[in-house]
Design a protein around this motif. Structure first.
Motif, PDB file in Angstrom:
ATOM      1  N   ALA A  47       0.749  -1.250   0.008  1.00 53.40           N
ATOM      2  CA  ALA A  47       0.163   0.162  -0.004  1.00 53.40           C
ATOM      3  C   ALA A  47       0.719   1.101   0.143  1.00 53.40           C
ATOM      4  O   ALA A  47       0.534   2.255  -0.606  1.00 53.40           O
ATOM      5  CB  ALA A  47      -0.969  -0.204   1.275  1.00 53.40           C
ATOM      6  N   ALA A  48       1.966   1.211   0.713  1.00 57.77           N
ATOM      7  CA  ALA A  48       2.734   2.537   0.657  1.00 57.77           C
ATOM      8  C   ALA A  48       3.574   2.580  -0.729  1.00 57.77           C
ATOM      9  O   ALA A  48       3.683   3.735  -0.953  1.00 57.77           O
ATOM     10  CB  ALA A  48       3.762   2.149   1.887  1.00 57.77           C
ATOM     11  N   LEU A  49       3.799   1.577  -1.111  1.00 57.62           N
ATOM     12  CA  LEU A  49       4.664   1.548  -2.508  1.00 57.62           C
ATOM     13  C   LEU A  49       3.684   2.178  -3.496  1.00 57.62           C
ATOM     14  O   LEU A  49       3.750   2.989  -4.309  1.00 57.62           O
ATOM     15  CB  LEU A  49       5.001   0.139  -2.771  1.00 57.62           C
ATOM     16  N   GLN A  50       2.219   1.784  -3.629  1.00 58.06           N
ATOM     17  CA  GLN A  50       1.170   2.352  -4.235  1.00 58.06           C
ATOM     18  C   GLN A  50       1.141   3.783  -4.055  1.00 58.06           C
ATOM     19  O   GLN A  50       0.900   4.609  -5.135  1.00 58.06           O
ATOM     20  CB  GLN A  50      -0.063   1.402  -4.242  1.00 58.06           C
ATOM     21  N   ALA A  51       0.863   4.183  -2.949  1.00 56.46           N
ATOM     22  CA  ALA A  51       0.638   5.483  -2.564  1.00 56.46           C
ATOM     23  C   ALA A  51       2.028   6.473  -3.265  1.00 56.46           C
ATOM     24  O   ALA A  51       1.561   7.543  -3.665  1.00 56.46           O
ATOM     25  CB  ALA A  51       0.767   5.896  -1.098  1.00 56.46           C
ATOM     26  N   LYS A  55       2.114   9.287  -6.117  1.00 55.29           N
ATOM     27  CA  LYS A  55       2.332  10.840  -6.116  1.00 55.29           C
ATOM     28  C   LYS A  55       3.277  11.185  -7.187  1.00 55.29           C
ATOM     29  O   LYS A  55       3.370  12.091  -7.628  1.00 55.29           O
ATOM     30  CB  LYS A  55       3.237  10.992  -4.549  1.00 55.29           C
ATOM     31  N   THR A  56       4.390  10.188  -7.731  1.00 57.75           N
ATOM     32  CA  THR A  56       5.393  10.460  -8.441  1.00 57.75           C
ATOM     33  C   THR A  56       4.658  10.373  -9.833  1.00 57.75           C
ATOM     34  O   THR A  56       5.155  11.143 -10.649  1.00 57.75           O
ATOM     35  CB  THR A  56       6.489   9.470  -8.460  1.00 57.75           C
ATOM     36  N   ASN A  57       3.627   9.912 -10.012  1.00 56.31           N
ATOM     37  CA  ASN A  57       2.960   9.619 -11.385  1.00 56.31           C
ATOM     38  C   ASN A  57       2.095  11.143 -11.547  1.00 56.31           C
ATOM     39  O   ASN A  57       2.198  11.509 -12.637  1.00 56.31           O
ATOM     40  CB  ASN A  57       1.898   8.706 -11.337  1.00 56.31           C
ATOM     41  N   GLN A  58       1.683  11.854 -10.359  1.00 62.18           N
ATOM     42  CA  GLN A  58       1.003  12.844 -10.450  1.00 62.18           C
ATOM     43  C   GLN A  58       1.991  14.048 -10.789  1.00 62.18           C
ATOM     44  O   GLN A  58       2.000  14.931 -11.590  1.00 62.18           O
ATOM     45  CB  GLN A  58       0.550  13.155  -9.114  1.00 62.18           C
ATOM     46  N   SER A  59       3.257  13.927 -10.407  1.00 63.73           N
ATOM     47  CA  SER A  59       4.502  14.718 -10.507  1.00 63.73           C
ATOM     48  C   SER A  59       4.843  14.628 -12.185  1.00 63.73           C
ATOM     49  O   SER A  59       5.174  15.836 -12.729  1.00 63.73           O
ATOM     50  CB  SER A  59       5.608  14.798  -9.750  1.00 63.73           C
ATOM     51  N   ALA A  60       4.708  13.629 -12.408  1.00 69.71           N
ATOM     52  CA  ALA A  60       5.045  13.270 -14.245  1.00 69.71           C
ATOM     53  C   ALA A  60       4.312  13.873 -15.113  1.00 69.71           C
ATOM     54  O   ALA A  60       4.140  14.446 -15.986  1.00 69.71           O
ATOM     55  CB  ALA A  60       5.293  11.939 -14.399  1.00 69.71           C
ATOM     56  N   VAL A 144      10.453  30.517 -22.763  1.00 70.15           N
ATOM     57  CA  VAL A 144       9.175  29.998 -22.073  1.00 70.15           C
ATOM     58  C   VAL A 144       9.478  29.517 -20.713  1.00 70.15           C
ATOM     59  O   VAL A 144      10.104  28.366 -20.880  1.00 70.15           O
ATOM     60  CB  VAL A 144       7.950  29.492 -22.963  1.00 70.15           C
ATOM     61  N   ARG A 145       9.101  30.142 -19.658  1.00 68.07           N
ATOM     62  CA  ARG A 145       9.609  29.463 -18.271  1.00 68.07           C
ATOM     63  C   ARG A 145       8.384  29.252 -17.675  1.00 68.07           C
ATOM     64  O   ARG A 145       7.275  30.163 -17.657  1.00 68.07           O
ATOM     65  CB  ARG A 145      10.453  30.263 -17.294  1.00 68.07           C
ATOM     66  N   ILE A 146       7.729  28.237 -17.022  1.00 67.93           N
ATOM     67  CA  ILE A 146       6.568  27.812 -16.249  1.00 67.93           C
ATOM     68  C   ILE A 146       6.829  27.264 -14.925  1.00 67.93           C
ATOM     69  O   ILE A 146       7.953  26.509 -14.815  1.00 67.93           O
ATOM     70  CB  ILE A 146       5.888  26.692 -16.883  1.00 67.93           C
ATOM     71  N   ARG A 147       6.271  27.810 -13.974  1.00 73.02           N
ATOM     72  CA  ARG A 147       6.683  27.594 -12.501  1.00 73.02           C
ATOM     73  C   ARG A 147       5.366  27.095 -11.821  1.00 73.02           C
ATOM     74  O   ARG A 147       4.111  27.899 -12.145  1.00 73.02           O
ATOM     75  CB  ARG A 147       7.241  28.744 -11.820  1.00 73.02           C
ATOM     76  N   TRP A 148       5.493  25.923 -11.167  1.00 71.86           N
ATOM     77  CA  TRP A 148       4.107  25.591 -10.205  1.00 71.86           C
ATOM     78  C   TRP A 148       4.658  25.051  -9.038  1.00 71.86           C
ATOM     79  O   TRP A 148       5.980  24.754  -8.836  1.00 71.86           O
ATOM     80  CB  TRP A 148       3.480  24.697 -11.191  1.00 71.86           C
ATOM     81  N   ASP A 149       3.507  24.868  -8.140  1.00 72.63           N
ATOM     82  CA  ASP A 149       3.871  24.249  -6.820  1.00 72.63           C
ATOM     83  C   ASP A 149       3.688  22.634  -6.900  1.00 72.63           C
ATOM     84  O   ASP A 149       2.424  22.310  -7.345  1.00 72.63           O
ATOM     85  CB  ASP A 149       2.873  24.637  -5.703  1.00 72.63           C
ATOM     86  N   ASP A 150       4.794  21.990  -6.517  1.00 75.22           N
ATOM     87  CA  ASP A 150       4.789  20.617  -6.749  1.00 75.22           C
ATOM     88  C   ASP A 150       4.551  19.710  -5.462  1.00 75.22           C
ATOM     89  O   ASP A 150       5.031  18.581  -5.347  1.00 75.22           O
ATOM     90  CB  ASP A 150       5.718  19.954  -7.742  1.00 75.22           C
ATOM     91  N   SER A 151       4.449  20.531  -4.400  1.00 74.03           N
ATOM     92  CA  SER A 151       4.784  20.090  -3.156  1.00 74.03           C
ATOM     93  C   SER A 151       3.565  18.778  -2.824  1.00 74.03           C
ATOM     94  O   SER A 151       3.892  17.946  -2.038  1.00 74.03           O
ATOM     95  CB  SER A 151       4.584  21.136  -1.725  1.00 74.03           C
ATOM     96  N   ARG A 152       2.573  18.978  -3.322  1.00 77.54           N
ATOM     97  CA  ARG A 152       1.613  17.875  -2.918  1.00 77.54           C
ATOM     98  C   ARG A 152       2.127  16.584  -3.526  1.00 77.54           C
ATOM     99  O   ARG A 152       1.767  15.317  -3.098  1.00 77.54           O
ATOM    100  CB  ARG A 152       0.262  18.283  -3.678  1.00 77.54           C
ATOM    101  N   ALA A 153       2.822  16.372  -4.795  1.00 72.25           N
ATOM    102  CA  ALA A 153       3.359  15.243  -5.272  1.00 72.25           C
ATOM    103  C   ALA A 153       4.492  14.535  -5.013  1.00 72.25           C
ATOM    104  O   ALA A 153       5.086  13.690  -5.306  1.00 72.25           O
ATOM    105  CB  ALA A 153       3.400  15.436  -6.811  1.00 72.25           C
TER     106      ALA A 153
END
Length: 167
Positions: A47-51, A55-60, A144-153
């Motif tokens: 379950a921890a591995l899946q979580a 998260k890393t998939n969301q970042s990608a 072009v530079r894009i900046r966003w918050d990725d702390s959730r992922a």
């Protein structure tokens, strides 16, 4: 009838074997509890591995969205090359990207407003973008530079994606 493999004296002993009273037969409750505990720890690990994978998939996905959105504004600038070469698409600075959309008064600012809206829609409300075009002799180079918050992922608070191209 004689057994083909076992000698006669072992065969007779095997026939007369009977367990003594009090000897253990089957599986004890402690062994079952230990097996359940090992299984539970293994399932928690899965379950921890899946979580972590989610998260890393969301970042990608966010990084892929940033690449797609960078090419969106670059394609709009290629369609309006003269305005891009004159600096009409310049937005914010590369060190301090713009986070609010300009008011649409012409095609360039309308494209910028649409682009910043798509940044916030796809990458979150903290997403910002910068565009810087420079013309040297006959070539126009745009960054072009894009900046966003990725702390959730699980990434850093500010992720950045840069792309530079010649129009």
């Amino acid at each position: 009838m004689r057994h083909p493999v076992l000698p006669t004296h072992l065969l007779q002993q095997a026939r007369h074997y009977s367990p003594k009273k009090g000897t253990q037969r089957g599986v004890s409750l402690i062994e079952i509890l230990i097996a359940v505990l090992v299984l539970a720890v293994g399932l928690l690990g899965v379950a921890a591995l899946q979580a972590n994978a989610l998260k890393t998939n969301q970042s990608a996905v966010a990084r892929s969205q940033a690449a797609m959105l960078a090419y969106l504004i670059l394609d709009a600038m290629r369609a309006n090359r003269d305005a891009a070469a004159s600096g009409a698409y310049n937005l914010g600075s590369l060190d301090n990207p713009a986070c609010t959309a300009p008011t649409a008064s012409n095609l360039a600012t309308s494209d910028q407003a649409y682009w910043l809206g798509k940044l916030k829609e796809n990458l979150g409300d903290a997403a910002c973008g910068a565009i810087r075009c420079t013309t040297a002799s006959t070539a126009t180079t745009c960054t072009v530079r894009i900046r966003w918050d990725d702390s959730r992922a699980g990434g850093s608070d500010t992720q950045r994606f840069d792309v530079a191209t010649r129009l």
